[in-house]
Design a protein around this motif. Structure first.
Motif, PDB file in Angstrom:
ATOM      1  N   VAL A  93       5.558   5.308  -4.750  1.00 18.07           N
ATOM      2  CA  VAL A  93       6.219   5.281  -6.033  1.00 18.07           C
ATOM      3  C   VAL A  93       5.600   6.111  -7.078  1.00 18.07           C
ATOM      4  O   VAL A  93       6.416   7.100  -7.716  1.00 18.07           O
ATOM      5  N   PRO A  94       4.336   6.203  -7.403  1.00 18.19           N
ATOM      6  CA  PRO A  94       4.069   7.160  -8.409  1.00 18.19           C
ATOM      7  C   PRO A  94       4.234   8.745  -8.037  1.00 18.19           C
ATOM      8  O   PRO A  94       4.379   9.353  -9.089  1.00 18.19           O
ATOM      9  N   VAL A  95       3.764   8.852  -6.868  1.00 20.03           N
ATOM     10  CA  VAL A  95       3.989  10.289  -6.463  1.00 20.03           C
ATOM     11  C   VAL A  95       5.552  10.699  -6.438  1.00 20.03           C
ATOM     12  O   VAL A  95       5.925  11.875  -7.177  1.00 20.03           O
ATOM     13  N   GLY A  96       6.424   9.905  -6.031  1.00 21.88           N
ATOM     14  CA  GLY A  96       7.620  10.077  -6.156  1.00 21.88           C
ATOM     15  C   GLY A  96       8.217  10.306  -7.593  1.00 21.88           C
ATOM     16  O   GLY A  96       9.280  11.271  -7.953  1.00 21.88           O
ATOM     17  N   VAL A  97       7.902   9.397  -8.282  1.00 22.64           N
ATOM     18  CA  VAL A  97       8.536   9.353  -9.856  1.00 22.64           C
ATOM     19  C   VAL A  97       7.843  10.514 -10.551  1.00 22.64           C
ATOM     20  O   VAL A  97       8.803  11.143 -11.333  1.00 22.64           O
ATOM     21  N   LEU A  98       6.715  10.810 -10.202  1.00 23.45           N
ATOM     22  CA  LEU A  98       6.151  12.093 -11.042  1.00 23.45           C
ATOM     23  C   LEU A  98       6.860  13.224 -10.553  1.00 23.45           C
ATOM     24  O   LEU A  98       7.003  14.024 -11.632  1.00 23.45           O
ATOM     25  N   ALA A  99       6.816  13.390  -9.484  1.00 22.84           N
ATOM     26  CA  ALA A  99       7.696  14.683  -8.881  1.00 22.84           C
ATOM     27  C   ALA A  99       8.874  14.683  -9.201  1.00 22.84           C
ATOM     28  O   ALA A  99       9.683  15.794  -9.741  1.00 22.84           O
TER      29      ALA A  99
ATOM     30  N   LEU B 137       0.646  -1.274  -0.095  1.00 19.80           N
ATOM     31  CA  LEU B 137       0.077   0.112  -0.152  1.00 19.80           C
ATOM     32  C   LEU B 137       1.119   1.283  -0.004  1.00 19.80           C
ATOM     33  O   LEU B 137       0.497   2.321  -0.616  1.00 19.80           O
ATOM     34  N   ALA B 138       2.073   1.308   0.950  1.00 20.85           N
ATOM     35  CA  ALA B 138       2.601   2.440   0.794  1.00 20.85           C
ATOM     36  C   ALA B 138       3.650   2.733  -0.700  1.00 20.85           C
ATOM     37  O   ALA B 138       3.451   3.708  -1.103  1.00 20.85           O
ATOM     38  N   SER B 139       3.794   1.541  -1.209  1.00 18.63           N
ATOM     39  CA  SER B 139       4.294   1.515  -2.579  1.00 18.63           C
ATOM     40  C   SER B 139       3.603   2.032  -3.531  1.00 18.63           C
ATOM     41  O   SER B 139       3.777   3.062  -4.418  1.00 18.63           O
ATOM     42  N   ALA B 140       2.286   1.837  -3.384  1.00 21.60           N
ATOM     43  CA  ALA B 140       1.145   2.237  -4.347  1.00 21.60           C
ATOM     44  C   ALA B 140       1.036   3.613  -4.334  1.00 21.60           C
ATOM     45  O   ALA B 140       0.565   4.270  -5.249  1.00 21.60           O
ATOM     46  N   ILE B 141       1.374   4.377  -3.089  1.00 15.27           N
ATOM     47  CA  ILE B 141       1.029   5.792  -2.978  1.00 15.27           C
ATOM     48  C   ILE B 141       2.297   6.408  -3.290  1.00 15.27           C
ATOM     49  O   ILE B 141       2.473   7.433  -3.874  1.00 15.27           O
TER      50      ILE B 141
ATOM     51  N   SER C 179       4.581   5.888   3.017  1.00 20.39           N
ATOM     52  CA  SER C 179       4.812   6.595   1.948  1.00 20.39           C
ATOM     53  C   SER C 179       5.574   7.942   2.014  1.00 20.39           C
ATOM     54  O   SER C 179       6.304   8.159   1.052  1.00 20.39           O
ATOM     55  N   ILE C 180       5.204   8.738   3.326  1.00 15.56           N
ATOM     56  CA  ILE C 180       5.859   9.938   3.360  1.00 15.56           C
ATOM     57  C   ILE C 180       7.504   9.726   3.631  1.00 15.56           C
ATOM     58  O   ILE C 180       8.164  10.455   3.103  1.00 15.56           O
ATOM     59  N   ILE C 181       7.816   8.469   4.198  1.00 17.97           N
ATOM     60  CA  ILE C 181       9.177   8.055   4.076  1.00 17.97           C
ATOM     61  C   ILE C 181       9.943   7.859   2.855  1.00 17.97           C
ATOM     62  O   ILE C 181      11.065   8.329   2.608  1.00 17.97           O
ATOM     63  N   MET C 182       8.949   7.244   2.106  1.00 16.60           N
ATOM     64  CA  MET C 182       9.353   6.805   0.734  1.00 16.60           C
ATOM     65  C   MET C 182       9.646   7.645  -0.425  1.00 16.60           C
ATOM     66  O   MET C 182      10.585   7.833  -1.007  1.00 16.60           O
ATOM     67  N   ILE C 183       8.769   8.946  -0.401  1.00  9.26           N
ATOM     68  CA  ILE C 183       8.558   9.735  -1.308  1.00  9.26           C
ATOM     69  C   ILE C 183      10.045  10.512  -1.667  1.00  9.26           C
ATOM     70  O   ILE C 183      10.206  10.636  -2.702  1.00  9.26           O
ATOM     71  N   PRO C 184      10.310  11.143  -0.610  1.00  9.32           N
ATOM     72  CA  PRO C 184      11.951  11.927  -0.703  1.00  9.32           C
ATOM     73  C   PRO C 184      12.880  11.114  -1.436  1.00  9.32           C
ATOM     74  O   PRO C 184      13.567  11.706  -2.354  1.00  9.32           O
ATOM     75  N   ILE C 185      12.866  10.015  -1.062  1.00  9.16           N
ATOM     76  CA  ILE C 185      14.063   9.030  -1.722  1.00  9.16           C
ATOM     77  C   ILE C 185      13.945   8.893  -3.025  1.00  9.16           C
ATOM     78  O   ILE C 185      14.630   8.969  -3.954  1.00  9.16           O
ATOM     79  N   VAL C 186      12.768   8.507  -3.509  1.00  8.87           N
ATOM     80  CA  VAL C 186      12.197   8.432  -4.789  1.00  8.87           C
ATOM     81  C   VAL C 186      12.527   9.689  -5.787  1.00  8.87           C
ATOM     82  O   VAL C 186      12.722   9.623  -6.695  1.00  8.87           O
ATOM     83  N   VAL C 187      11.913  10.785  -5.288  1.00  9.04           N
ATOM     84  CA  VAL C 187      12.054  12.020  -5.634  1.00  9.04           C
ATOM     85  C   VAL C 187      13.472  12.319  -6.215  1.00  9.04           C
ATOM     86  O   VAL C 187      13.754  12.707  -7.365  1.00  9.04           O
ATOM     87  N   GLY C 188      14.309  12.188  -4.937  1.00 14.37           N
ATOM     88  CA  GLY C 188      15.523  12.608  -5.316  1.00 14.37           C
ATOM     89  C   GLY C 188      16.388  11.767  -6.315  1.00 14.37           C
ATOM     90  O   GLY C 188      17.183  12.191  -7.254  1.00 14.37           O
ATOM     91  N   VAL C 189      15.961  10.536  -6.006  1.00 16.44           N
ATOM     92  CA  VAL C 189      16.856   9.423  -7.320  1.00 16.44           C
ATOM     93  C   VAL C 189      16.491   9.810  -8.475  1.00 16.44           C
ATOM     94  O   VAL C 189      17.172   9.646  -9.633  1.00 16.44           O
ATOM     95  N   THR C 190      15.108   9.709  -8.643  1.00 15.76           N
ATOM     96  CA  THR C 190      14.494   9.807 -10.021  1.00 15.76           C
ATOM     97  C   THR C 190      14.867  11.168 -10.606  1.00 15.76           C
ATOM     98  O   THR C 190      15.585  11.250 -11.741  1.00 15.76           O
TER      99      THR C 190
END
Length: 302
Positions: free
Chosen positions: A97-103, A91-95, A160-171
């Motif tokens: 990953v899309p938000v982080g990659v798109l951002a 569930l956290a990844s479903a929230i 997901s709040i912990i996850m998003i910044p990592i995905v955003v920065g790497v992407t």
């Protein structure tokens, strides 16, 4: 001729000395690098050795499928914790990953370095270093108190709040490494920018983006503090999205704090299962992406 031969010999000797010095420096730095890698692997190898040594004896079919029984007798297992971990991470990844990659795509491909983009990057960096317990408290106040009970959705949102910044920065950083010539080739064919971004630029950077997603999943899978404040934990299997659920980090924390031998053995076993789950998720994610691409860039539909 003698003077000329002497000059040639001097030049040759200088080249030989310079080459020998470069080879020596190269070997020295190579040796130092290998030594640093070995030093870095020592604590990691020690952790893995201890977890496998102490946890492998607890792994049985009952341990993996049954709920927690009597701690003193060593009955039951961690089935609800495994199930809860998989659900909440999914569930956290479903929230996230899309938000982080798109951002990350927006910051790399569409933001023009203005104030808004700078503000987003600043807050993203702040969120990366935000203590997880603070995120757990926010999840408790915003979602647990609103619903009226500890629930799995609150835990998923917190993770997901912990996850998003990592995905955003790497992407963002990975997309910046894609040469502009790749984008220009797509634009020269008259392809819309969004298609160039999604099907050419993103696909060229998919390995780096996938690495960021894998790191973020590995990070949230072992988080405990946000789950204490949001899903609480239970000895039952999944009962619904508005009720508490168990998770491996919570179960490990509780078992490790008990003074009983069976509890500590179960804690080591749960830690081993958590490591296996993280490794399996990482490998499965890479396998799916590589299989879909077939080792080649996907065909572009104009």
């Amino acid at each position: 001729m003698t003077a000329r031969q002497d000059r040639i010999k001097l030049i040759q000797d200088a080249v030989v000395r310079s080459s020998a010095r470069r080879k020596l420096m190269d070997k020295a730095f190579t040796g130092a690098t290998i030594a640093c890698i070995a030093l870095a692997m020592i604590p990691l190898g020690s952790i893995l050795f201890e977890v496998i040594k102490n946890g492998s004896g607890a792994i049985t079919a009952e341990f993996l499928t049954q709920p927690q029984g009597s701690i003193l007798a060593g009955d039951g297992g961690i089935g609800p914790a495994i199930q809860g971990t998989l659900i909440v991470v999914a569930l956290a990844s479903a929230i996230g990953v899309p938000v982080g990659v798109l951002a990350g795509i927006y910051l790399s491909e569409y933001a023009a370095g203005g104030r808004f983009a700078s503000s987003v990057r600043f807050f993203n960096n702040v969120m990366t270093g935000l203590p997880s317990i603070v995120i757990g408290i926010v999840g408790y106040i915003a979602l647990v108190l609103t619903v009226g009970s500890f629930n799995i959705m609150a835990g998923a949102v917190a993770l997901s709040i912990i996850m998003i910044p990592i995905v955003v920065g790497v992407t963002e950083e990975t997309l910046k490494l894609v040469p502009n010539s790749v984008r220009e080739a797509g634009h020269s064919l008259g392809i819309p920018k969004w298609k160039v971004t999604m099907f050419i630029t993103l696909m060229a950077a998919k390995s780096g983006v996938l690495t960021g997603i894998t790191l973020s999943i590995a990070r949230i899978t072992g988080e405990t503090a946000p789950l204490i404040m949001t899903i609480l934990g239970t000895s039952l299997f999944f009962q619904g999205f508005t009720g508490p659920v168990d998770a491996l980090p919570l179960r490990i924390w509780r078992l490790a704090s008990l003074p009983y031998e069976h509890a500590q053995s179960f804690g080591w076993g749960a830690a081993l299962i958590l490591i296996v789950i993280v490794l399996a998720l990482s490998m499965a994610l890479r396998f799916v992406v590589l299989r879909r691409s077939g080792g080649r860039a996907p065909a572009l539909k104009l």
